[in-house]
Each structure stands twice: as C-alpha cells, then as structure tokens.
Design a protein around this motif. Structure first.
Motif: not given
Length: 252
Positions: A24-29
């Motif tokens: 999920l971090l790869s999507k939002y950050v």
C-alpha cells in the motif's frame, strides 16, 4: 527484545502484515527523499523496510527498544511517549504507527500529535486490531486498551482534520479461525494463564498457509476495501488547509 525481534522478522503474521503495508505504501508514497517517522518502532524491523522510502527515525517508549535499535545500526532513535512527541511541527511526510494506538489511554491526544508533526499533504499509516468481540489473550498480554471498528477509527481521524485516503479491514480470511480459537480458549482455559499467539510453535506448513492467505489480500487492497477482518489498516492524509493543532513541543 531479541525474541521480539525474531518474531517480527519471522512470524507469519508479521511477515504478511509487512507485505501488505509495503504494497500500500508503494501506491500512496513516493520512494526516496521522504522524512519518515515510525512510532512504536520496537526492535526496528519495520524501520529497515521503510528505508526504501526515505530517511527513517524511530520512536519507542521503551529504553530497551531504543538500545536494541541502535545496536543493530539504526542511528536515528528517540525514547519518547507518543502522547508528547519531542518533535517540532510539520516535520515528517510519512508517519507509521503500526498496532500502537490501541495501547494508549488517550488515543485522541495521540492522533492530534500525529497531525501536528505531519507535513501538509503528508501521509499517516495506522494499523489497529479490530472488533471488541475478538478480545483475547493477545490483548491482555499486550495491555491493549481497546480494539476498534473501521468507523470508530475513521471518526477519530476525521475529527482531527485528516482526510481518509483508505480504510479497510485486513486478515479477513482468518477471521473465523481467529474468532473460534479465542472463544474455545475462553471456554476451556480455567487457570487464568495467558499465552500469546506469537509464542506458539506452529507447524511449518500451517504457518506458511496462514501467511499465504493473509498475503493474498495485498493486491486486492490496492484497489478495494475488505468489509471485515482481524485488523484494520488506514491511510490518512494531512491536507494543506488543516490548521496547526497545537504549539511546538520541541526542536527534535
């Protein structure tokens, strides 16, 4: 702390949860050039994985955790309470607080601290245990104050002025198993003894099965939300128009 570190690195639940969070971090950050704070960093295992997104600073209330992190090479570590962070405002573009909020009596105060130290347009990632009816040994051992529903967590974050980018339950496939195991233990155990699920020696095939089932949710969660699960994950953003919620605490 060595035992805790081994569990964070190798236990199927920690491995699967970490996979979901990083997905999920790869999507939002964006990777690189981020100022990152990991609150409740423990032995520092998560910090090592967060380094792909930027420079990571860890905070933990435990002196032992701070010493352990420094011993394994993490340079930027502070010993402090999440309720009174010795950090100046608008310092971090990414803040992670993974299964920590449920330990704190005044969770509202902590959320306002997160808003205070988060940069405008910065991201805050939280995970918490879900559903009070799942209360069990792990909650007693870890001295949890509560378990959350997604709506309860969202309401607290929205009241602090945060924009919810994503909120979802996770570990959904294992919810029935978790509920059954905790109910059976509540019925059959009479001596009051407590045993953490992280101390159990699962057969390798069973641990691998649990991990695979949990990890399956990662790609699904990049697009959709799950309506139920053992845990909750929330990605919130501090929008630029949020007023500064409190004075500076310190110079960091």
């Amino acid at each position: 702390m060595e035992k805790y570190s081994h569990s964070e690195k190798h236990h199927w639940w920690h491995r699967a949860r970490r996979h979901i969070i990083l997905t999920l971090l790869s999507k939002y950050v964006l990777k690189g050039h981020q100022d990152i704070l990991d609150i409740g960093c423990g032995p520092g295992e998560t910090m090592s994985y967060l380094e792909r997104f930027g420079r990571v600073i860890g905070i933990d209330v435990s002196d032992d955790a701070v010493r352990f992190c420094k011993g394994r090479g993490h340079e930027y570590i502070l010993c402090a309470s999440a309720e009174n962070l010795p950090i100046k405002g608008e310092s971090f573009s990414l803040i992670t607080m993974l299964d920590v909020l449920e330990h704190i009596e005044d969770d509202t105060k902590v959320i306002h601290e997160l808003v205070r130290i988060c940069k405008p347009d910065g991201v805050i990632v939280l995970t918490t245990p879900a559903y009070q009816f799942l209360w069990g040994d792990i909650d007693e051992i870890c001295r949890h104050k509560r378990r959350y529903t997604a709506s309860e967590l969202c309401n607290k974050l929205k009241t602090a002025g945060l924009h919810i980018e994503k909120v979802s339950y996770m570990n959904a496939l294992l919810l029935p198993v978790t509920w059954l195991m905790r109910r059976l233990r509540a019925i059959t155990v009479r001596d009051g003894s407590l045993q953490s699920p992280f101390d159990k020696n699962y057969p390798a095939w069973l641990a691998s099965t649990f991990e695979s089932l949990f990890k399956l949710e990662a790609m699904f969660l990049k697009i959709w939300d799950l309506p139920f699960g053992v845990s909750i994950i929330c990605v919130a953003r501090r929008t630029p128009h949020i007023p500064f919620p409190s004075p500076l605490v310190g110079e960091g």
